[in-house]
Design an enzyme around this catalytic site. Structure first.
Site, short mmCIF file in Angstrom:
data_model
loop_
_atom_site.label_atom_id
_atom_site.label_comp_id
_atom_site.label_asym_id
_atom_site.label_seq_id
_atom_site.Cartn_x
_atom_site.Cartn_y
_atom_site.Cartn_z
N SER A 26 33.65 -23.43 -45.01
CA SER A 26 32.79 -24.60 -44.78
C SER A 26 33.59 -25.89 -44.95
CB SER A 26 31.62 -24.58 -45.77
OG SER A 26 32.08 -24.47 -47.11
N ASN A 113 28.22 -22.04 -57.45
CA ASN A 113 26.79 -22.09 -57.13
C ASN A 113 26.10 -23.31 -57.74
OD1 ASN A 113 27.45 -19.72 -55.94
ND2 ASN A 113 26.18 -18.41 -57.26
N THR A 158 -5.75 -47.37 -26.01
CA THR A 158 -5.99 -46.02 -26.53
C THR A 158 -5.92 -45.15 -25.29
OG1 THR A 158 -8.38 -46.14 -26.23
CG2 THR A 158 -7.55 -46.83 -28.38
N HIS A 159 -5.40 -43.94 -25.44
CA HIS A 159 -5.19 -43.04 -24.30
C HIS A 159 -4.29 -43.69 -23.24
CE1 HIS A 159 -8.76 -40.79 -25.84
NE2 HIS A 159 -9.18 -42.02 -26.12
N SER A 280 23.43 -47.90 -14.15
CA SER A 280 23.51 -46.58 -13.53
C SER A 280 24.80 -46.50 -12.74
CB SER A 280 22.32 -46.39 -12.60
OG SER A 280 22.64 -45.46 -11.58
N LYS A 286 20.01 -50.90 -11.30
CA LYS A 286 19.37 -50.35 -12.51
C LYS A 286 19.80 -51.00 -13.81
CE LYS A 286 17.54 -46.52 -12.80
NZ LYS A 286 16.18 -46.16 -13.17
N ASN A 288 18.94 -49.75 -17.67
CA ASN A 288 18.21 -48.66 -18.34
C ASN A 288 18.11 -48.86 -19.86
OD1 ASN A 288 17.93 -47.33 -15.87
ND2 ASN A 288 19.92 -46.32 -16.11
N GLU A 293 15.79 -44.76 -25.62
CA GLU A 293 15.65 -43.38 -25.14
C GLU A 293 16.42 -42.42 -26.04
OE1 GLU A 293 15.14 -43.46 -20.35
OE2 GLU A 293 17.07 -44.10 -21.11
N TYR A 320 21.30 -17.21 -55.50
CA TYR A 320 22.19 -17.77 -54.49
C TYR A 320 22.52 -16.72 -53.45
CZ TYR A 320 26.09 -19.89 -52.05
OH TYR A 320 26.87 -20.39 -51.06
N GLN A 325 24.88 -21.97 -47.61
CA GLN A 325 25.93 -22.85 -47.08
C GLN A 325 25.48 -23.51 -45.77
OE1 GLN A 325 30.14 -21.68 -47.52
NE2 GLN A 325 30.18 -21.58 -45.29
N LYS A 328 24.22 -27.44 -45.06
CA LYS A 328 25.01 -28.68 -44.97
C LYS A 328 24.98 -29.37 -43.63
CE LYS A 328 27.55 -27.29 -48.82
NZ LYS A 328 26.64 -26.08 -48.84
N1 ARG Z 1 30.61 -23.22 -49.88
C1 ARG Z 1 29.56 -22.64 -50.64
C2 ARG Z 1 28.22 -23.25 -50.23
O1 ARG Z 1 28.23 -24.25 -49.62
C3 ARG Z 1 29.77 -22.92 -52.10
C4 ARG Z 1 29.17 -21.88 -52.98
C5 ARG Z 1 29.85 -20.58 -52.80
N2 ARG Z 1 29.36 -19.62 -53.73
C6 ARG Z 1 29.57 -18.31 -53.57
N3 ARG Z 1 29.05 -17.53 -54.45
N4 ARG Z 1 30.26 -17.84 -52.56
O2 ARG Z 1 27.17 -22.72 -50.50
#
Ligand code: ARG
Length: 462
Positions: A26, A113, A158-159, A280, A286, A288, A293, A320, A325, A328
């Site tokens: 990650s 964790n 309205t509408h 455009s 145009k 826009n 949008e 956990y 993960q 994120k």
């Molecule tokens: N990169 C992991 C996450 O975002 C961190 C925690 C990892 N924990 C584990 N037991 N593998 O959740």
């Protein structure tokens, strides 16, 4: 095949496949948490020393190592090693590389964790504060617009059918009310983000004599989590934030939708300045409204992020799981998108010119003061249902003859109801219609000015 040594490598005979490393990593997206990760580690380390779990020499060397890493990351002199799975391992590995054995003591009494939960809470706490500030700016822009357009009368819909005349200022303040609720919701959500999870370790807490309150206080958390299992598996605060963001985006998207419709040639109520529109590539004529949008379009992305986090969480076994993960990217995308939209929408409000004549002209069309005539009859003692019927017949007559209410003669009015008198002409004018709605929350100029005054007083008190 790779042979990089993992912090958790002890029980493994074979090294991790390269594709598994890539699949599980990650680091590419969670590296944005570096500042919070290091901040949490510094406090954790101080606590370990205070509790006599590490020596003060080790404390010093860990903290100076972490400071060093922070500086290198901020000055872009840090290279994330290929086998660092996430930001937590990247920082820890760099620390051990730099200070040796003492670096290996930092993770005492802690798990990734609870560490990742801490990082996310520190990060989101800051971002929520930023978003609340941006909402404040946009609210200010709406008040400015309301003040500038305090005499602008437009058709209210309205509408998407003409309904009754309103003040354009009243319309802007309607959006401001939505933003007040958005800000309140985020402040509520901030309370639940602002709880310190460290010490929950993997899921059960730790047997070492750590001091959680000290960590909480040092990191400015008013409270600590009460259950280690809940703490490492809880992502409610993320789902809640994205939900709040979804409502906020929905509000912005509705405002944008109005601007898009109003800037069409058919409506011609507003001009968005050239600097906030695009052309455009094929049609030279145009202009826009791409900015509104895109805000409207990005609302879909945020809803997607909400569904993503809710779906990731659904049915997860305690506690956990690596699925977590996946919290994120939807969160980071939501924060970035939301801030971008709030910024540009505030800027765009300063680039709008309203076609006041056209709005007024349209406000008078479509029998928009028919209700006023019915209310006039009510004041004369006619039951509302009868008044509704009488005015309905007048409107049908106007449609048939191609006339509007303002042009009817007294004779014509009286042919529908004997009791009409000259006072009715006061009720057919759009200005009078607006100002007749002089109750709290209504669109009369007096009420709208009163609300602006209230708002300005609140702003001064702050
Ligand atoms: N990169 C992991 C996450 O975002 C961190 C925690 C990892 N924990 C584990 N037991 N593998 O959740």
């Amino acid at each position: 095949m790779t042979t990089h040594k993992k912090p958790w490598g002890g029980r493994f005979k074979d090294s991790t496949e390269r594709q598994v490393e890539e699949f599980t990593a990650s680091i590419n997206f969670d590296k944005r948490l570096y500042r919070y990760d290091i901040k949490g580690s510094v406090v954790h380390c101080k606590m370990l020393a205070k509790q006599g779990i590490i020596s003060s020499g080790e404390e010093k060397s860990i903290i100076s190592g972490l400071d060093n890493i922070l500086e290198d990351i901020e000055t872009e002199n840090f290279s994330y090693s290929v086998d660092s799975e996430d930001i937590h391992m990247a920082v820890e590995k760099a620390l051990i590389d730099r200070i040796g054995e003492a670096g290996g003591k930092l993770h005492t009494g802690r798990s990734r964790n609870d560490q990742v939960s801490l990082d996310m809470r520190l990060y989101l706490r800051d971002e929520v504060t930023t978003v609340i500030g941006l909402i404040g700016i946009l609210k200010g822009c709406l008040v400015e617009l309301a003040k500038n357009e305090i005499d602008t009368i437009m058709p209210g819909y309205t509408h998407l059918q003409k309904a009754q005349p309103i003040l354009l200022a009243h319309y802007f303040l309607a959006y401001r009310e939505m933003l007040i609720r958005d800000g309140d919701r985020l402040k509520e959500c901030h309370k639940r983000i602002n709880v310190m999870p460290l010490g929950s370790a993997a899921l059960a807490g730790t047997g070492l004599p750590i001091d959680r309150e000290y960590v909480a206080e040092s990191l400015d958390f008013p409270e600590i989590t009460k259950n280690s299992m809940d703490a490492v598996s809880d992502r409610d605060f993320i789902a809640e934030f994205i939900f709040n963001a979804s409502l906020l985006m929905m509000h912005m998207s509705r405002f944008c939708e109005d601007l898009i419709i109003w800037s069409s040639e058919e409506f011609d109520f507003v001009r968005i300045s050239d600097s906030f529109t695009t052309g455009s590539s094929i049609m030279p004529q145009k202009k826009n409204p791409d900015v509104p949008e895109l805000i409207r379009g990005k609302t879909g992305r945020i809803y997607g992020n909400l569904v993503a986090i809710l779906t990731v969480m659904k049915g997860l076994p305690m506690t956990y799981d690596r699925d977590l993960q996946e919290d994120k990217e939807p969160l980071f995308d939501t924060v970035d998108t939301l801030k971008g939209c709030l910024h540009i929408l505030a800027a765009m409000t300063k680039n709008l010119t309203f076609n006041r004549e056209k709005m007024l002209k349209e406000a008078a069309k479509g029998f928009s003061t028919a209700t006023d005539i019915a209310e006039y009859l009510v004041i004369k003692g006619v039951p509302f249902r009868d008044a509704h019927e009488i005015v309905g017949r007048i409107v049908a007559y106007c449609i048939e003859k191609g006339r509007d209410l303002q042009s009817l003669t007294m004779e014509e009015f009286r042919s529908f109801y004997e009791g009409f008198d000259n006072l009715v002409y006061d009720f057919v004018s759009v200005e009078n219609s607006v100002n007749a709605r002089n109750i709290p929350g209504g669109t009369s100029k007096e009420m709208v000015l009163k609300r602006i005054e209230e708002i300005e007083k609140e702003m001064q008190e702050k």
